[in-house]
Scaffold this motif. Structure first.
Motif, PDB file in Angstrom:
ATOM      1  N   HIS A 198       0.844  -1.190   0.000  1.00 44.44           N
ATOM      2  CA  HIS A 198       0.000   0.000   0.000  1.00 44.44           C
ATOM      3  C   HIS A 198       0.878   1.238   0.000  1.00 44.44           C
ATOM      4  CE1 HIS A 198      -4.030  -1.346   0.148  1.00 44.44           C
ATOM      5  NE2 HIS A 198      -3.793  -2.189   1.129  1.00 44.44           N
ATOM      6  N   PRO A 199       0.601   2.186  -0.870  1.00 44.67           N
ATOM      7  CA  PRO A 199       1.427   3.387  -0.893  1.00 44.67           C
ATOM      8  C   PRO A 199       1.130   4.260   0.319  1.00 44.67           C
ATOM      9  CG  PRO A 199      -0.347   3.550  -2.467  1.00 44.67           C
ATOM     10  CD  PRO A 199      -0.423   2.184  -1.887  1.00 44.67           C
ATOM     11  N   PRO A 202       0.979  10.812   0.884  1.00 48.17           N
ATOM     12  CA  PRO A 202       2.082  11.743   0.698  1.00 48.17           C
ATOM     13  C   PRO A 202       1.898  13.011   1.515  1.00 48.17           C
ATOM     14  CG  PRO A 202       0.543  11.953  -1.082  1.00 48.17           C
ATOM     15  CD  PRO A 202       0.002  10.909  -0.185  1.00 48.17           C
ATOM     16  N   GLU A 203       2.944  13.785   1.524  1.00 52.77           N
ATOM     17  CA  GLU A 203       2.838  15.115   2.134  1.00 52.77           C
ATOM     18  C   GLU A 203       1.914  15.959   1.266  1.00 52.77           C
ATOM     19  OE1 GLU A 203       6.661  16.822   2.150  1.00 52.77           O
ATOM     20  OE2 GLU A 203       7.553  15.200   3.322  1.00 52.77           O
ATOM     21  N   THR A 204       1.234  16.915   1.878  1.00 51.83           N
ATOM     22  CA  THR A 204       0.366  17.789   1.082  1.00 51.83           C
ATOM     23  C   THR A 204       0.761  19.239   1.267  1.00 51.83           C
ATOM     24  OG1 THR A 204      -1.253  18.076   2.818  1.00 51.83           O
ATOM     25  CG2 THR A 204      -1.584  16.208   1.349  1.00 51.83           C
ATOM     26  N   GLU A 205       0.486  20.006   0.234  1.00 48.93           N
ATOM     27  CA  GLU A 205       0.766  21.446   0.304  1.00 48.93           C
ATOM     28  C   GLU A 205      -0.136  22.093   1.346  1.00 48.93           C
ATOM     29  OE1 GLU A 205       0.408  23.232  -3.532  1.00 48.93           O
ATOM     30  OE2 GLU A 205       1.700  21.734  -4.446  1.00 48.93           O
ATOM     31  N   ALA A 206      -1.383  21.560   1.436  1.00 54.14           N
ATOM     32  CA  ALA A 206      -2.351  22.149   2.348  1.00 54.14           C
ATOM     33  C   ALA A 206      -1.904  22.001   3.800  1.00 54.14           C
ATOM     34  CB  ALA A 206      -3.704  21.484   2.143  1.00 54.14           C
ATOM     35  N   GLU A 212      -6.007  22.575   5.260  1.00 53.90           N
ATOM     36  CA  GLU A 212      -6.889  21.413   5.346  1.00 53.90           C
ATOM     37  C   GLU A 212      -7.030  20.991   6.810  1.00 53.90           C
ATOM     38  OE1 GLU A 212      -7.462  17.494   2.581  1.00 53.90           O
ATOM     39  OE2 GLU A 212      -5.516  17.858   3.473  1.00 53.90           O
TER      40      GLU A 212
ATOM     41  N   MET B   1       2.526   6.476  -7.453  1.00 49.10           N
ATOM     42  CA  MET B   1       1.718   7.519  -6.819  1.00 49.10           C
ATOM     43  C   MET B   1       2.541   8.788  -6.660  1.00 49.10           C
ATOM     44  SD  MET B   1       3.316   5.539  -4.326  1.00 49.10           S
ATOM     45  CE  MET B   1       2.461   4.207  -4.991  1.00 49.10           C
ATOM     46  N   PRO B   2       1.870   9.942  -6.517  1.00 45.98           N
ATOM     47  CA  PRO B   2       2.642  11.190  -6.454  1.00 45.98           C
ATOM     48  C   PRO B   2       3.429  11.299  -5.149  1.00 45.98           C
ATOM     49  CG  PRO B   2       0.265  11.615  -6.585  1.00 45.98           C
ATOM     50  CD  PRO B   2       0.437  10.150  -6.471  1.00 45.98           C
ATOM     51  N   LYS B   3       4.508  12.071  -5.192  1.00 50.02           N
ATOM     52  CA  LYS B   3       5.330  12.262  -3.989  1.00 50.02           C
ATOM     53  C   LYS B   3       4.655  13.258  -3.054  1.00 50.02           C
ATOM     54  CE  LYS B   3       9.889  11.246  -5.855  1.00 50.02           C
ATOM     55  NZ  LYS B   3       9.672  11.225  -7.314  1.00 50.02           N
ATOM     56  N   ARG B   4       3.974  14.237  -3.647  1.00 48.32           N
ATOM     57  CA  ARG B   4       3.383  15.313  -2.858  1.00 48.32           C
ATOM     58  C   ARG B   4       2.117  15.770  -3.566  1.00 48.32           C
ATOM     59  NH1 ARG B   4       4.923  20.778  -3.030  1.00 48.32           N
ATOM     60  NH2 ARG B   4       4.673  21.883  -1.064  1.00 48.32           N
ATOM     61  N   THR B   5       1.030  15.939  -2.815  1.00 47.64           N
ATOM     62  CA  THR B   5      -0.222  16.373  -3.446  1.00 47.64           C
ATOM     63  C   THR B   5      -0.708  17.657  -2.779  1.00 47.64           C
ATOM     64  OG1 THR B   5      -1.500  15.071  -1.893  1.00 47.64           O
ATOM     65  CG2 THR B   5      -1.006  14.036  -4.000  1.00 47.64           C
ATOM     66  N   LYS B   6      -1.649  18.327  -3.425  1.00 46.86           N
ATOM     67  CA  LYS B   6      -2.149  19.571  -2.858  1.00 46.86           C
ATOM     68  C   LYS B   6      -3.037  19.269  -1.650  1.00 46.86           C
ATOM     69  CE  LYS B   6      -3.695  24.074  -4.122  1.00 46.86           C
ATOM     70  NZ  LYS B   6      -3.991  25.015  -5.184  1.00 46.86           N
ATOM     71  N   PHE B   7      -3.899  18.247  -1.792  1.00 45.20           N
ATOM     72  CA  PHE B   7      -4.770  17.853  -0.688  1.00 45.20           C
ATOM     73  C   PHE B   7      -4.670  16.341  -0.493  1.00 45.20           C
ATOM     74  CE2 PHE B   7      -6.745  21.685  -2.472  1.00 45.20           C
ATOM     75  CZ  PHE B   7      -6.684  22.501  -1.349  1.00 45.20           C
ATOM     76  N   ARG B   8      -4.828  15.911   0.752  1.00 40.21           N
ATOM     77  CA  ARG B   8      -4.679  14.490   1.062  1.00 40.21           C
ATOM     78  C   ARG B   8      -5.873  13.659   0.565  1.00 40.21           C
ATOM     79  NH1 ARG B   8      -1.727  11.703   5.055  1.00 40.21           N
ATOM     80  NH2 ARG B   8      -0.947  13.641   5.886  1.00 40.21           N
ATOM     81  N   ARG B   9      -7.084  14.249   0.647  1.00 43.03           N
ATOM     82  CA  ARG B   9      -8.288  13.480   0.298  1.00 43.03           C
ATOM     83  C   ARG B   9      -9.032  14.162  -0.858  1.00 43.03           C
ATOM     84  NH1 ARG B   9      -8.010  14.043   5.878  1.00 43.03           N
ATOM     85  NH2 ARG B   9      -7.816  12.070   7.018  1.00 43.03           N
ATOM     86  N   SER B  42      -3.017   1.550  -8.787  1.00 43.94           N
ATOM     87  CA  SER B  42      -1.563   1.486  -8.954  1.00 43.94           C
ATOM     88  C   SER B  42      -1.089   0.035  -8.948  1.00 43.94           C
ATOM     89  CB  SER B  42      -0.868   2.281  -7.855  1.00 43.94           C
ATOM     90  OG  SER B  42      -1.247   1.783  -6.604  1.00 43.94           O
ATOM     91  N   PRO B  88      -6.760   7.944   3.058  1.00 46.57           N
ATOM     92  CA  PRO B  88      -6.413   7.404   1.731  1.00 46.57           C
ATOM     93  C   PRO B  88      -6.018   5.937   1.823  1.00 46.57           C
ATOM     94  CG  PRO B  88      -5.326   9.494   2.106  1.00 46.57           C
ATOM     95  CD  PRO B  88      -5.945   9.103   3.402  1.00 46.57           C
ATOM     96  N   GLU B  89      -6.614   5.123   0.956  1.00 44.25           N
ATOM     97  CA  GLU B  89      -6.392   3.676   1.030  1.00 44.25           C
ATOM     98  C   GLU B  89      -5.518   3.188  -0.126  1.00 44.25           C
ATOM     99  OE1 GLU B  89      -7.186   0.362   3.423  1.00 44.25           O
ATOM    100  OE2 GLU B  89      -7.637   2.471   3.701  1.00 44.25           O
ATOM    101  N   TYR B  90      -5.813   3.714  -1.315  1.00 45.00           N
ATOM    102  CA  TYR B  90      -5.031   3.296  -2.481  1.00 45.00           C
ATOM    103  C   TYR B  90      -5.084   4.401  -3.540  1.00 45.00           C
ATOM    104  CZ  TYR B  90      -9.683   1.854  -4.140  1.00 45.00           C
ATOM    105  OH  TYR B  90     -10.996   1.835  -4.501  1.00 45.00           O
ATOM    106  N   TRP B  91      -4.330   4.198  -4.633  1.00 44.37           N
ATOM    107  CA  TRP B  91      -4.210   5.221  -5.675  1.00 44.37           C
ATOM    108  C   TRP B  91      -4.733   4.690  -6.994  1.00 44.37           C
ATOM    109  CZ3 TRP B  91      -2.502  10.134  -4.655  1.00 44.37           C
ATOM    110  CH2 TRP B  91      -1.972  10.334  -3.393  1.00 44.37           C
TER     111      TRP B  91
END
Lengths: 213, 145
Positions: A198-199, A202-206, A212, B1-9, B42, B88-91
């Motif tokens: 499971h991945p 990630p870190e988020t900008e928010a 958030e 999957m991305p390293k960094r996203t704007k929002f987690r969910r 993924s 978040p569970e999966y991508w």
């Protein structure tokens, strides 16, 4: 290079006419370019267009629209994203003595000595952009693979043997085909143990800016 | 999957009927094209890639044209409603019909590419088809496998 004759029917502009053409197994087309003041709208049977699309050679099309014949090349063809049937075609009219920009496919001739020793050929380009007079339009450009002997050998656009009257517009430094080493046993083992877990989230900008909740 | 996203969910979103980009072969000679819209996880992308590479062994090159950039959340089992969105569970990669998912090239013969891609297609949750570049010419000479 052979010319392909197309018997075309004029059509009116608009999506209604275009859709009607597609229902009758015909492809809406447009012709523009040298010597054509107003765009010529026409439709051709889908089967008649196939030799121009599903080919590894460039052909000149002789399009007969309402008794008037135009010499043209197939510039672009839009395919339906799901069915892959031709959706629309653009033809570029040719005029004697006026140069035309177009892409021409590359044909790879012979067998590279490198492949006999287990190395792999990586093809980066399947075509090049050229500028040429209509009478010199080549069907394809031949690329001999005989010179590719070891790793780091490559054929660039500058190394191509061009037919008479052809000027290449694609960057001369661009690689056409190169020799690369094959996958090693270690690579194959890495493939087998691909990441299946499971991945992590990630870190988020928010989170960084505290937006958030 | 991305390293960094704007929002987690991310929100659920609505999927388009047909792709308008990424519908033609760009790198290789053969490809797998989606015939219906859906989400590919993924894990499924990775399983398809492994199946293909394992069949092709040392020849050819594989390009993956989709990227799982959407996190799917899930609430834990036996949890009452409320209390906010799950974790978040999966991508997944949202793949519209017509989208090219994988490409294969680099001197792979068509028969081998077709076999390898059939294995990959069986790992995917959506209907797909095998396609060939319209101007494909089979390479000359015997092919070492």
């Amino acid at each position: 290079m052979d010319a392909i004759s197309l018997k075309a029917t004029p059509r009116t502009a608009g999506k209604g006419a275009a859709r009607a053409a597609r229902r009758n197994q015909e492809v809406p087309c447009v012709l523009y370019g040298a010597g054509v003041t107003d765009n010529v709208l026409f439709q051709v049977p889908e089967l008649a267009l196939r030799p121009l699309i599903y080919t590894a050679e460039k052909h000149v099309a002789e399009i007969d629209v309402d008794g008037k014949t135009y010499n043209a090349i197939l510039k672009t063809v839009t395919m339906h994203p799901v069915t892959d049937r031709p959706y629309h075609a653009d033809f570029l009219a040719l005029k004697r003595g006026e140069k035309v920009k177009m892409t021409v496919p590359l044909h790879f001739i012979g067998q590279a000595p490198a492949t006999r020793t287990g190395l792999v050929l990586a093809t980066s380009r399947h075509d090049v952009e050229i500028e040429v007079l209509p009478r010199h339009i080549p069907g394809f450009i031949e690329v001999s693979l005989e010179g590719l002997k070891g790793t780091e050998d490559a054929i660039r656009v500058a190394n191509l043997t061009l037919p008479e009257g052809v000027e290449v517009l694609t960057g001369s430094d661009e690689i056409v085909v190169a020799v690369i080493p094959p996958r090693t046993q270690a690579d194959l083992e890495t493939v087998e143990s691909g990441d299946q877990g499971h991945p992590p989230a990630p870190e988020t900008e928010a989170e960084e800016s505290g937006e958030e909740g | 999957m991305p390293k960094r996203t704007k929002f987690r969910r991310p929100q659920k979103g609505r999927m388009q009927a047909m792709a308008s980009r990424g519908t033609t072969i760009a790198f290789g000679d053969f490809a797998i094209k989606a015939q219906e819209t859906g989400r590919v996880t993924s894990r499924q992308i990775e399983a398809a890639r492994i199946a293909m590479t394992r069949r092709m062994k040392r020849v050819g090159k594989v390009w993956i044209r989709v990227f799982p950039d959407k996190a799917i959340t899930k609430k834990p089992a036996e949890t009452r409603m409320g209390g906010g969105k799950g974790s978040p569970e999966y991508w997944v990669a949202v793949c519209e019909a017509g989208r090219i998912l994988f490409e294969v090239g680099g001197g792979v013969p068509q028969s081998l590419a077709q076999e390898a891609m059939a294995l990959a297609m069986s790992k995917l949750p959506i209907k797909t088809k095998f396609i060939v570049r319209p101007d494909y010419v089979a390479p000359e000479g015997p092919i070492r496998l």
